[in-house]
Write a protein that holds these residues in place. Structure first.
Motif, PDB file in Angstrom:
ATOM      1  N   SER A  22       6.624   7.901  19.890  1.00 24.19           N
ATOM      2  CA  SER A  22       7.360   8.307  20.897  1.00 24.19           C
ATOM      3  C   SER A  22       8.126   9.529  20.373  1.00 24.19           C
ATOM      4  O   SER A  22       8.579  10.555  21.422  1.00 24.19           O
ATOM      5  N   ALA A  23       8.299   9.719  19.190  1.00 21.92           N
ATOM      6  CA  ALA A  23       8.991  10.906  18.777  1.00 21.92           C
ATOM      7  C   ALA A  23       7.960  12.262  18.344  1.00 21.92           C
ATOM      8  O   ALA A  23       8.579  13.275  18.318  1.00 21.92           O
ATOM      9  N   ARG A  24       6.968  11.757  17.890  1.00 23.54           N
ATOM     10  CA  ARG A  24       5.948  12.971  17.379  1.00 23.54           C
ATOM     11  C   ARG A  24       4.720  12.747  18.012  1.00 23.54           C
ATOM     12  O   ARG A  24       4.057  11.534  18.158  1.00 23.54           O
ATOM     13  N   ASP A  25       3.787  13.855  17.978  1.00 25.42           N
ATOM     14  CA  ASP A  25       2.282  13.833  18.296  1.00 25.42           C
ATOM     15  C   ASP A  25       1.473  12.962  17.042  1.00 25.42           C
ATOM     16  O   ASP A  25       0.622  12.101  17.282  1.00 25.42           O
ATOM     17  N   LYS A  26       2.053  13.261  15.687  1.00 24.46           N
ATOM     18  CA  LYS A  26       1.346  12.703  14.607  1.00 24.46           C
ATOM     19  C   LYS A  26       2.254  12.139  13.651  1.00 24.46           C
ATOM     20  O   LYS A  26       3.075  12.860  13.389  1.00 24.46           O
ATOM     21  N   THR A  27       2.169  10.917  13.138  1.00 26.16           N
ATOM     22  CA  THR A  27       3.022  10.294  12.172  1.00 26.16           C
ATOM     23  C   THR A  27       2.109   9.602  11.206  1.00 26.16           C
ATOM     24  O   THR A  27       1.183   8.948  11.638  1.00 26.16           O
ATOM     25  N   LEU A  28       2.272  10.077   9.707  1.00 25.72           N
ATOM     26  CA  LEU A  28       1.481   9.502   8.885  1.00 25.72           C
ATOM     27  C   LEU A  28       1.906   7.990   8.382  1.00 25.72           C
ATOM     28  O   LEU A  28       3.081   7.860   8.226  1.00 25.72           O
ATOM     29  N   ILE A  29       0.644   7.204   8.449  1.00 24.21           N
ATOM     30  CA  ILE A  29       1.128   5.864   8.108  1.00 24.21           C
ATOM     31  C   ILE A  29       0.244   5.438   6.556  1.00 24.21           C
ATOM     32  O   ILE A  29      -1.006   6.081   6.629  1.00 24.21           O
ATOM     33  N   ARG A  30       0.914   5.052   5.738  1.00 31.51           N
ATOM     34  CA  ARG A  30       0.365   4.804   4.278  1.00 31.51           C
ATOM     35  C   ARG A  30       0.778   3.377   4.154  1.00 31.51           C
ATOM     36  O   ARG A  30       1.995   3.017   3.988  1.00 31.51           O
ATOM     37  N   VAL A  31      -0.210   2.383   4.015  1.00 28.75           N
ATOM     38  CA  VAL A  31      -0.190   1.216   3.734  1.00 28.75           C
ATOM     39  C   VAL A  31      -1.197   0.712   2.683  1.00 28.75           C
ATOM     40  O   VAL A  31      -2.173   0.954   2.637  1.00 28.75           O
ATOM     41  N   THR A  32      -0.529  -0.321   1.746  1.00 27.67           N
ATOM     42  CA  THR A  32      -1.395  -0.953   0.886  1.00 27.67           C
ATOM     43  C   THR A  32      -1.505  -2.324   1.588  1.00 27.67           C
ATOM     44  O   THR A  32      -0.558  -2.820   1.882  1.00 27.67           O
ATOM     45  N   CYS A  33      -2.734  -2.928   1.564  1.00 27.24           N
ATOM     46  CA  CYS A  33      -3.326  -3.885   1.984  1.00 27.24           C
ATOM     47  C   CYS A  33      -4.172  -4.867   1.054  1.00 27.24           C
ATOM     48  O   CYS A  33      -4.562  -4.430   0.057  1.00 27.24           O
ATOM     49  N   ASP A  34      -3.862  -6.224   1.410  1.00 29.67           N
ATOM     50  CA  ASP A  34      -4.849  -7.079   0.579  1.00 29.67           C
ATOM     51  C   ASP A  34      -5.968  -7.153   1.155  1.00 29.67           C
ATOM     52  O   ASP A  34      -6.155  -7.523   2.590  1.00 29.67           O
ATOM     53  N   LEU A  35      -7.149  -7.264   0.518  1.00 31.74           N
ATOM     54  CA  LEU A  35      -8.471  -7.352   1.276  1.00 31.74           C
ATOM     55  C   LEU A  35      -8.835  -9.001   1.525  1.00 31.74           C
ATOM     56  O   LEU A  35      -8.635  -9.843   0.564  1.00 31.74           O
ATOM     57  N   ILE A  36      -8.943  -9.349   2.761  1.00 31.91           N
ATOM     58  CA  ILE A  36      -9.067 -10.773   3.101  1.00 31.91           C
ATOM     59  C   ILE A  36     -10.557 -11.339   3.404  1.00 31.91           C
ATOM     60  O   ILE A  36     -10.894 -12.371   2.919  1.00 31.91           O
ATOM     61  N   TYR A  37     -11.292 -10.478   4.022  1.00 36.54           N
ATOM     62  CA  TYR A  37     -12.644 -10.718   4.162  1.00 36.54           C
ATOM     63  C   TYR A  37     -13.749  -9.427   4.339  1.00 36.54           C
ATOM     64  O   TYR A  37     -12.983  -8.320   4.501  1.00 36.54           O
ATOM     65  N   VAL A  38     -14.917  -9.673   4.177  1.00 42.70           N
ATOM     66  CA  VAL A  38     -15.768  -8.775   4.356  1.00 42.70           C
ATOM     67  C   VAL A  38     -16.774  -9.174   4.944  1.00 42.70           C
ATOM     68  O   VAL A  38     -17.354 -10.287   4.810  1.00 42.70           O
TER      69      VAL A  38
END
Length: 135
Positions: free
Chosen positions: A79-95
């Motif tokens: 709501s404040a910007r056109d583009k906002t960077l999201i950087r997240v570390t995740c655990d792989l759960i399934y393939v």
């Protein structure tokens, strides 16, 4: 237990997306992928067979998911910007193999970098639309 019961057990609803993202591990960059759905607790990405094989090499026998952490970087409108960077570390759960060349990876959020969890929450609240996924 039927499928509806399983869907109701989700902690957070999924939102269908088509967000381009950069995928990496602690060791190396795996290139671009597409986030096909996202929730407050995790996301699902589509990647190539080559990328999936780099994460879980074929060791013969049934596939095992070792403790693999992935980092994803992508941009979302807020709501404040056109583009906002999201950087997240995740655990792989399934393939999951979708086609010979395409795989889906299910990931659970572990750590948001630079307090971007507030930006993701804003995106989900204002821009994402919840749609039931076919099972």
């Amino acid at each position: 237990m039927d499928i509806q019961d399983l869907m109701e057990q989700r902690r957070a609803p999924r939102f269908n997306t088509e967000l381009n993202a950069e995928l990496s591990t602690h060791e190396n960059s795996l290139g671009d992928c597409v986030i096909c759905n996202i929730s407050r607790s995790g996301l699902q990405i589509e990647c190539s067979m080559t990328q999936a094989a780099q994460l879980i090499p074929n060791q013969g026998g049934p596939p095992r998911i070792p403790d693999i952490q992935l980092t994803l970087s992508f941009s979302v409108p807020t709501s404040a910007r056109d583009k906002t960077l999201i950087r997240v570390t995740c655990d792989l759960i399934y393939v999951r193999r979708v086609t010979r060349e395409k795989h889906q990876l299910g990931c659970q959020f572990r750590e948001f970098h630079d307090d971007c969890n507030e930006h993701l929450e804003d995106f989900l609240r204002h821009f994402a639309t919840s749609q039931p996924k076919s099972v």
